[in-house]
Design an enzyme around this catalytic site. Structure first.
Site, short mmCIF file in Angstrom:
data_model
loop_
_atom_site.label_atom_id
_atom_site.label_comp_id
_atom_site.label_asym_id
_atom_site.label_seq_id
_atom_site.Cartn_x
_atom_site.Cartn_y
_atom_site.Cartn_z
N ASP A 13 6.77 10.24 9.22
CA ASP A 13 7.24 9.53 10.42
C ASP A 13 6.61 10.04 11.71
O ASP A 13 7.24 10.02 12.78
CB ASP A 13 8.78 9.58 10.52
CG ASP A 13 9.44 9.04 9.28
OD1 ASP A 13 8.92 8.06 8.72
OD2 ASP A 13 10.46 9.61 8.84
N LYS A 16 2.14 7.20 12.03
CA LYS A 16 0.93 6.77 11.32
C LYS A 16 0.68 5.28 11.48
O LYS A 16 -0.47 4.84 11.62
CB LYS A 16 1.04 7.14 9.83
CG LYS A 16 1.12 8.65 9.59
CD LYS A 16 1.35 8.99 8.13
CE LYS A 16 2.71 8.58 7.61
NZ LYS A 16 3.85 9.35 8.12
N HIS A 41 6.24 2.28 8.17
CA HIS A 41 5.27 2.49 9.26
C HIS A 41 5.49 1.42 10.32
O HIS A 41 5.43 0.22 10.02
CB HIS A 41 3.85 2.43 8.71
CG HIS A 41 3.53 3.56 7.78
ND1 HIS A 41 2.30 3.75 7.22
CD2 HIS A 41 4.30 4.59 7.32
CE1 HIS A 41 2.31 4.84 6.46
NE2 HIS A 41 3.54 5.35 6.49
N GLN A 223 3.93 9.37 4.16
CA GLN A 223 4.68 10.64 4.14
C GLN A 223 3.91 11.69 4.96
O GLN A 223 3.28 11.33 5.94
CB GLN A 223 4.93 11.13 2.70
CG GLN A 223 5.93 10.26 1.93
CD GLN A 223 5.36 8.99 1.37
OE1 GLN A 223 4.36 9.00 0.66
NE2 GLN A 223 5.97 7.86 1.64
P1 GDP Z 1 5.13 6.58 10.43
O1 GDP Z 1 5.96 6.53 9.21
O2 GDP Z 1 4.32 7.81 10.53
O3 GDP Z 1 4.29 5.33 10.63
O4 GDP Z 1 6.15 6.63 11.66
P2 GDP Z 1 7.46 5.70 11.84
O5 GDP Z 1 7.03 4.34 12.22
O6 GDP Z 1 8.37 5.87 10.69
O7 GDP Z 1 8.17 6.47 13.03
C1 GDP Z 1 7.53 6.64 14.25
C2 GDP Z 1 8.40 5.99 15.34
O8 GDP Z 1 7.97 6.43 16.61
C3 GDP Z 1 8.26 4.47 15.39
O9 GDP Z 1 9.47 3.94 15.83
C4 GDP Z 1 7.17 4.25 16.42
O10 GDP Z 1 7.26 2.99 17.06
C5 GDP Z 1 7.48 5.37 17.39
N1 GDP Z 1 6.33 5.93 18.12
C6 GDP Z 1 5.07 6.17 17.69
N2 GDP Z 1 4.35 6.82 18.62
C7 GDP Z 1 5.20 7.01 19.68
C8 GDP Z 1 5.06 7.66 20.94
O11 GDP Z 1 4.03 8.23 21.29
N3 GDP Z 1 6.17 7.67 21.74
C9 GDP Z 1 7.35 7.08 21.38
N4 GDP Z 1 8.36 7.14 22.22
N5 GDP Z 1 7.50 6.47 20.19
C10 GDP Z 1 6.45 6.45 19.36
P1 IMO Z 2 6.45 7.66 6.05
O1 IMO Z 2 5.18 7.18 5.40
C1 IMO Z 2 9.72 10.53 5.90
C2 IMO Z 2 11.12 11.73 1.93
C3 IMO Z 2 12.51 11.34 1.49
C4 IMO Z 2 12.86 12.52 0.62
C5 IMO Z 2 11.53 12.82 -0.08
C6 IMO Z 2 11.39 12.21 -1.46
O2 IMO Z 2 7.19 6.60 6.75
O3 IMO Z 2 6.19 8.87 6.88
P2 IMO Z 2 10.93 9.74 -2.31
O4 IMO Z 2 11.69 8.47 -2.11
O5 IMO Z 2 9.52 9.68 -1.81
O6 IMO Z 2 11.00 10.26 -3.71
O7 IMO Z 2 11.71 10.84 -1.41
O8 IMO Z 2 10.53 12.31 0.78
N1 IMO Z 2 10.25 10.62 2.35
C7 IMO Z 2 9.90 10.38 3.63
N2 IMO Z 2 10.28 11.00 4.77
N3 IMO Z 2 8.81 9.53 5.94
C8 IMO Z 2 8.40 8.94 4.81
O9 IMO Z 2 7.37 8.05 4.79
C9 IMO Z 2 8.98 9.33 3.58
N4 IMO Z 2 8.83 8.94 2.29
C10 IMO Z 2 9.60 9.75 1.56
O10 IMO Z 2 13.38 11.22 2.59
O11 IMO Z 2 13.19 13.63 1.41
MG MG Z 3 7.94 6.26 8.63
#
Ligand code: GDP
Ligand code: IMO
Ligand code: MG
Length: 425
Positions: A13, A16, A41, A223
């Site tokens: 998170d 990416k 994502h 991840q």
């Molecule tokens: P990913 O799994 O790595 O793609 O990340 P996620 O989408 O799960 O979580 C990242 C969150 O942060 C999302 O809600 C994005 O819209 C937000 N985000 C990404 N970059 C920034 C940033 O620079 N500032 C803020 N405030 N939010 C961001």
């Molecule tokens: P993105 O790509 C954050 C965590 C789960 C759990 C562990 C194993 O959005 O960053 P699983 O279902 O994969 O067997 O769970 O991994 N987990 C993540 N945490 N971001 C993710 O993906 C995750 N995908 C799995 O919460 O701790």
């Molecule tokens: Mg994510």
């Protein structure tokens, strides 16, 4: 610049989706190489918000080919839902190519994920319950089914019969769960085959031909480093190779084509699910990071655990991935803090430790040793050049650069694609 890999440098998170969406415009292919719909994502453009789980985040561009590589696990039902949801938002996934060798998530994998977590009790991993672990388990056991099997109904049926025969015993006799009927599952999956069949292909040849023809390929990790099956905080990890080398095995593209490895990291730290987290904050700062950073999971909606930036983790991520660049996201979330802490080492049983502990027990007992930096207390979401950032924000970025030994090339100051500083890209 043929191959660029983007990997999460923390526990996932890190942003990416946002950064892949931004960088994809300069690439011909965007490839997911591991994981499945455990990922969530986020892509934001103005008032358009997309949550992608399996479809690569380059899908927004008409001239980018999104690819789901052989290292992924695919739930066809979820994928079709995602394709339909994208279409409703005006985004076409018509160009999507899925590796025939990607493993297929079957309904019992989801049941077994839930049952295993339940049985683990207090030891549970906190999985996303999407069937990820059991599907990779079958891959390693060599009993899994692959996306290409959908193209050969007779072979698919043979594999299915064998799988259901053994899974039903496990489901019923070990876990006391409902069993599956071969005909019903066969019909369901043949329905998916009708819609997905034309997308399934030999992506290893596709990508290698592309690279030999001078095309550029972007590898979008899912991840993060500490969730890697080998290099993460085992057993509190996911079941795939989330680190940079996974891009090669998970796509069939040799390492010689990969010349940039970008580690993406938040300006603080979050984790979803169980497992140690030395810099975790259970106070008002943690609360602020959760609220201002909107730290709730995209896939499960779970509240993410929040804490200070961990320099020991970024140093480790720089090593195990061979990072050439860092992308630092969510710097804006720290805007209101007067003092910001960075963990530079751990105290483990009275000893100062500056590298990631080898044993989970030591990591669990690690107490963070902090360095304090002054905050900037102003809104940076409008900054587009590094020089526009307040001096203390620049100093914070430079400190992360010093600790990691890796250049911070990109800084994100908001969720929108445009809220990004391209410092040295
Ligand atoms: P990913 O799994 O790595 O793609 O990340 P996620 O989408 O799960 O979580 C990242 C969150 O942060 C999302 O809600 C994005 O819209 C937000 N985000 C990404 N970059 C920034 C940033 O620079 N500032 C803020 N405030 N939010 C961001
Ligand atoms: P993105 O790509 C954050 C965590 C789960 C759990 C562990 C194993 O959005 O960053 P699983 O279902 O994969 O067997 O769970 O991994 N987990 C993540 N945490 N971001 C993710 O993906 C995750 N995908 C799995 O919460 O701790
Ligand atoms: Mg994510």
């Amino acid at each position: 610049m043929p191959g660029t890999v983007l990997v999460g440098a923390q526990w996932g998170d890190e942003g990416k989706g946002k950064i892949t969406d931004l960088l994809a415009r300069d690439f011909d292919y965007v490839v997911r190489f591991q994981g499945g719909n455990n990922a969530g994502h986020t892509v934001v453009h103005g008032d358009k918000h997309l949550a992608l789980h399996l479809v690569p985040s380059g899908v927004m561009y008409d001239d980018v080919v999104p690819v789901i590589g052989n290292g992924c696990v695919v739930d066809p039902k979820v994928l079709l839902n995602e394709i339909d949801t994208l279409a409703e938002s005006g985004v076409s996934a018509e160009r999507l190519v899925i590796s025939s060798h990607a493993q297929m998530i079957m309904p019992w994998h989801i049941d077994l994920d839930g049952a295993s977590e339940k049985n683990l009790g207090t030891q549970k991993i906190g999985t996303t319950k999407r069937g990820i672990g059991p599907t990779y388990q079958d891959k390693a056991q060599r009993t899994g089914m692959r996306m290409g099997d959908l193209l050969d109904p007779e072979y698919f049926r043979e594999r299915l019969e064998a799988a259901i025969a053994s899974k039903n015993i496990l489901l019923k006799d070990v876990y006391g769960l409902d069993t599956y009927d071969v005909d019903a599952v066969y019909d369901e999956y043949m329905g998916y085959a009708k819609r997905l069949g034309s997308h399934i292909a030999d992506t290893v040849t596709l990508l290698n031909d592309a690279m030999e023809a001078g095309k550029n390929v972007f590898f979008e990790g899912a991840q993060g480093t500490l969730l890697d099956i080998d290099h993460g905080t085992y057993p509190f990890v996911t079941s795939s190779s989330t680190t940079a080398a996974g891009a090669s095995t998970g796509s069939g593209v040799g390492m010689k084509w990969i010349n940039r490895v970008v580690g993406i990291t938040k300006a603080y730290l979050t984790r979803v699910g169980s497992g140690p987290f030395p810099t975790e904050l259970n106070d008002e700062v943690g609360e602020l990071l959760t609220t201002v950073g909107a730290e709730f999971g995209v896939t499960t909606g779970r509240r993410r655990r929040c804490g200070w930036f961990d320099g020991v983790i970024i140093k480790y991520a720089a090593r195990v991935n061979g990072l050439t660049d860092i992308c630092l996201t969510k710097l804006d979330v720290l805007d209101s803090l007067e003092t910001i802490k960075i963990c530079v080492a751990y105290d483990i049983d009275g000893k100062r430790v500056e590298s990631l502990p080898d044993s989970l027990k030591d990591f669990t007992n690690a107490k963070p040793i902090y360095e304090e930096l002054p905050g900037w207390c102003e809104d940076i979401t409008g900054c587009r050049k590094f020089e526009d950032l307040p001096a203390n924000a620049q100093a914070y970025v430079k400190r992360i650069e010093e600790i990691s030994g890796v250049k911070v090339s990109i800084v994100a100051v908001g969720p929108d694609r445009d809220q990004t500083i391209m410092r040295s890209w």
